[in-house]
Write a protein that holds these residues in place. Sequence first.
Motif, mmCIF file in Angstrom:
data_model
loop_
_atom_site.group_PDB
_atom_site.id
_atom_site.type_symbol
_atom_site.label_atom_id
_atom_site.label_comp_id
_atom_site.label_asym_id
_atom_site.label_seq_id
_atom_site.Cartn_x
_atom_site.Cartn_y
_atom_site.Cartn_z
ATOM 1 N N LYS A 193 7.360 7.306 1.823
ATOM 2 C CA LYS A 193 7.363 5.855 1.984
ATOM 3 C C LYS A 193 7.385 5.482 3.467
ATOM 4 O O LYS A 193 6.655 4.569 3.903
ATOM 5 C CB LYS A 193 8.563 5.246 1.264
ATOM 6 C CG LYS A 193 8.535 5.446 -0.248
ATOM 7 C CD LYS A 193 9.715 4.763 -0.920
ATOM 8 C CE LYS A 193 9.670 4.966 -2.442
ATOM 9 N NZ LYS A 193 10.801 4.288 -3.105
ATOM 10 N N ALA A 194 8.211 6.194 4.233
ATOM 11 C CA ALA A 194 8.257 5.954 5.677
ATOM 12 C C ALA A 194 6.910 6.278 6.311
ATOM 13 O O ALA A 194 6.421 5.541 7.183
ATOM 14 C CB ALA A 194 9.362 6.790 6.318
ATOM 15 N N PHE B 295 2.583 -2.887 7.992
ATOM 16 C CA PHE B 295 3.899 -2.283 7.760
ATOM 17 C C PHE B 295 4.606 -2.989 6.612
ATOM 18 O O PHE B 295 5.139 -2.353 5.692
ATOM 19 C CB PHE B 295 4.741 -2.373 9.043
ATOM 20 C CG PHE B 295 6.133 -1.821 8.913
ATOM 21 C CD1 PHE B 295 6.416 -0.519 9.299
ATOM 22 C CD2 PHE B 295 7.164 -2.603 8.410
ATOM 23 C CE1 PHE B 295 7.704 -0.009 9.181
ATOM 24 C CE2 PHE B 295 8.449 -2.108 8.286
ATOM 25 C CZ PHE B 295 8.718 -0.792 8.670
ATOM 26 N N GLN C 237 15.954 1.587 4.744
ATOM 27 C CA GLN C 237 14.901 2.394 5.352
ATOM 28 C C GLN C 237 13.959 1.525 6.168
ATOM 29 O O GLN C 237 13.564 1.893 7.284
ATOM 30 C CB GLN C 237 14.107 3.147 4.285
ATOM 31 C CG GLN C 237 13.079 4.124 4.867
ATOM 32 C CD GLN C 237 12.232 4.782 3.803
ATOM 33 O OE1 GLN C 237 11.701 4.135 2.914
ATOM 34 N NE2 GLN C 237 12.099 6.100 3.882
ATOM 35 N N VAL C 238 13.609 0.355 5.637
ATOM 36 C CA VAL C 238 12.704 -0.555 6.336
ATOM 37 C C VAL C 238 13.308 -1.005 7.659
ATOM 38 O O VAL C 238 12.670 -0.945 8.713
ATOM 39 C CB VAL C 238 12.367 -1.778 5.461
ATOM 40 C CG1 VAL C 238 11.621 -2.836 6.273
ATOM 41 C CG2 VAL C 238 11.525 -1.350 4.263
ATOM 42 N N ALA D 65 10.028 0.339 -0.675
ATOM 43 C CA ALA D 65 10.981 1.028 0.194
ATOM 44 C C ALA D 65 12.295 0.254 0.230
ATOM 45 O O ALA D 65 12.321 -0.972 0.105
ATOM 46 C CB ALA D 65 10.406 1.158 1.598
ATOM 47 N N MET E 267 4.396 3.492 5.540
ATOM 48 C CA MET E 267 4.637 2.298 6.349
ATOM 49 C C MET E 267 4.155 2.491 7.776
ATOM 50 O O MET E 267 3.499 1.616 8.359
ATOM 51 C CB MET E 267 6.122 1.937 6.324
ATOM 52 C CG MET E 267 6.595 1.348 5.004
ATOM 53 S SD MET E 267 8.313 0.773 5.048
ATOM 54 C CE MET E 267 9.200 2.331 4.837
ATOM 55 N N SER F 88 5.618 -1.524 2.901
ATOM 56 C CA SER F 88 7.013 -1.511 2.433
ATOM 57 C C SER F 88 7.110 -2.129 1.042
ATOM 58 O O SER F 88 7.902 -1.675 0.208
ATOM 59 C CB SER F 88 7.910 -2.267 3.416
ATOM 60 O OG SER F 88 7.616 -3.656 3.423
ATOM 61 N N GLU F 89 6.290 -3.147 0.787
ATOM 62 C CA GLU F 89 6.284 -3.779 -0.531
ATOM 63 C C GLU F 89 5.546 -2.917 -1.550
ATOM 64 O O GLU F 89 5.975 -2.785 -2.700
ATOM 65 C CB GLU F 89 5.638 -5.156 -0.434
ATOM 66 C CG GLU F 89 6.442 -6.151 0.406
ATOM 67 C CD GLU F 89 5.735 -7.486 0.561
ATOM 68 O OE1 GLU F 89 4.614 -7.624 0.048
ATOM 69 O OE2 GLU F 89 6.309 -8.384 1.205
ATOM 70 N N LYS G 268 15.658 -1.513 1.700
ATOM 71 C CA LYS G 268 15.836 -2.371 2.871
ATOM 72 C C LYS G 268 16.418 -1.586 4.038
ATOM 73 O O LYS G 268 16.051 -1.811 5.193
ATOM 74 C CB LYS G 268 16.742 -3.558 2.521
ATOM 75 C CG LYS G 268 16.839 -4.592 3.632
ATOM 76 C CD LYS G 268 17.582 -5.830 3.201
ATOM 77 C CE LYS G 268 17.602 -6.860 4.327
ATOM 78 N NZ LYS G 268 18.310 -8.107 3.934
#
Length: 403
Positions: free
Chosen positions: A124-125, A140, A153-154, A149, A128, A144-145, A151
């Motif tokens: 996921k990272a 980005f 981590q974001v 991911a 993004m 994330s959506e 919050k």
Amino acid sequence: MTFFKADDTWALWTILIAWAAVSIYLEQKYNWAAKISGAIIALLGALILANLKIIPTDAPVYDAVWGYIVPLAVPLLLFKADLKKIWKESGRTFLAFNIGAVGTILGAFIACFLLSKFIPEIHKAAAMMTGSYIGGGVNFVAMSEAFKASKNQVNALIVADNLNMAIYFMILMAIPASSFFKKHYGHPYEDAVEKQDKASAGSEGQNKAASYWGRKEISLLDIAEALGMTFVIVFLSVKFCAWVNATNVSPVIKSILGQKYFVITTLTVVLATLFPKFLGEIRGAQEIGTFMIYIFFVVIGAPADLKVIILNSPILLVLCLIMVIVNMLVTFSVGKLLKFNVEELCIASNANIGGPTTAAAMAIAKGWTELVLPAMLVGVWGYVIGNYLGIFTGNILGKLFGM
């Protein structure tokens, strides 16, 4: 606790706009600031204010900048984006940009293989940051959506990303003057700037940024047309995207036509190509749009809480660092084989990592006026392809690591 609270709307708007103005002033008045670029000064200033606990790292005002200021800035900066000129003026930079995009994806794979044991849900990272390091902040957010991911981590990744970008932009600004790169790469734009500087030596003059943004004749009608057109374009684009997302069309179509930045960019470029005389001759559009983007630069520096990086995000900073290093190595090594100029490669890599505005700001600060439009155009191309390549990378890595 911070000195100004998140709901102190007037204070935060004042800080954002005033610091954006100060950044532009410093860039145009002092050579040291022009070399750093006003964009970096804006970002670093917010970073310092946030870490001194003067401003919060998150606030509704920042969301308003993301939601309104940035979308309005995009058309203003693209009024001169006649497609006929794109192919003529950004061909080599366009290829260099896409080479860098491949480097970003390769960097994501390498980073995941090296760090998968240390970062939960690393795919996921990686998704993004692939979207961000090919497109920009909008990609980005979209990734994330798309990958849902967390919050935490974001937020941690935003902090790591902002610090990493600031450092890399300083490196890119220094590369063209490096003896190593001058020896191994062509540098016609730098040579032209040096020749111009020598010709004007001894005379009192402005630095490159001040010269580029010098006073121009502008009318009330210009301002009215610029703001009127950009509001109409954004309004129509947002409504169209809302309609697409509310229909039962396929997810693929929604991922394209439901993305407001894609539609805003496409509509503006189509209009700029069909009516180049009208849109291209509106004075002040680029200046207004650029000031809006400087406000955005202040905002993206605000979440960079160094304490959060030290406590929670160091490994994510390493992930971002690996991706940027691989992007740079691929861009400059392949660019060397294809005999690209160092200036084109710097602009392309900058557009990958930071997007069109940081790339254009670098071209302006360096005096490479012929590369300003290509920088903007290839950066916008990154907005278009960032989501697709981010989803591709995240899905492949998710399968590789059994997630």
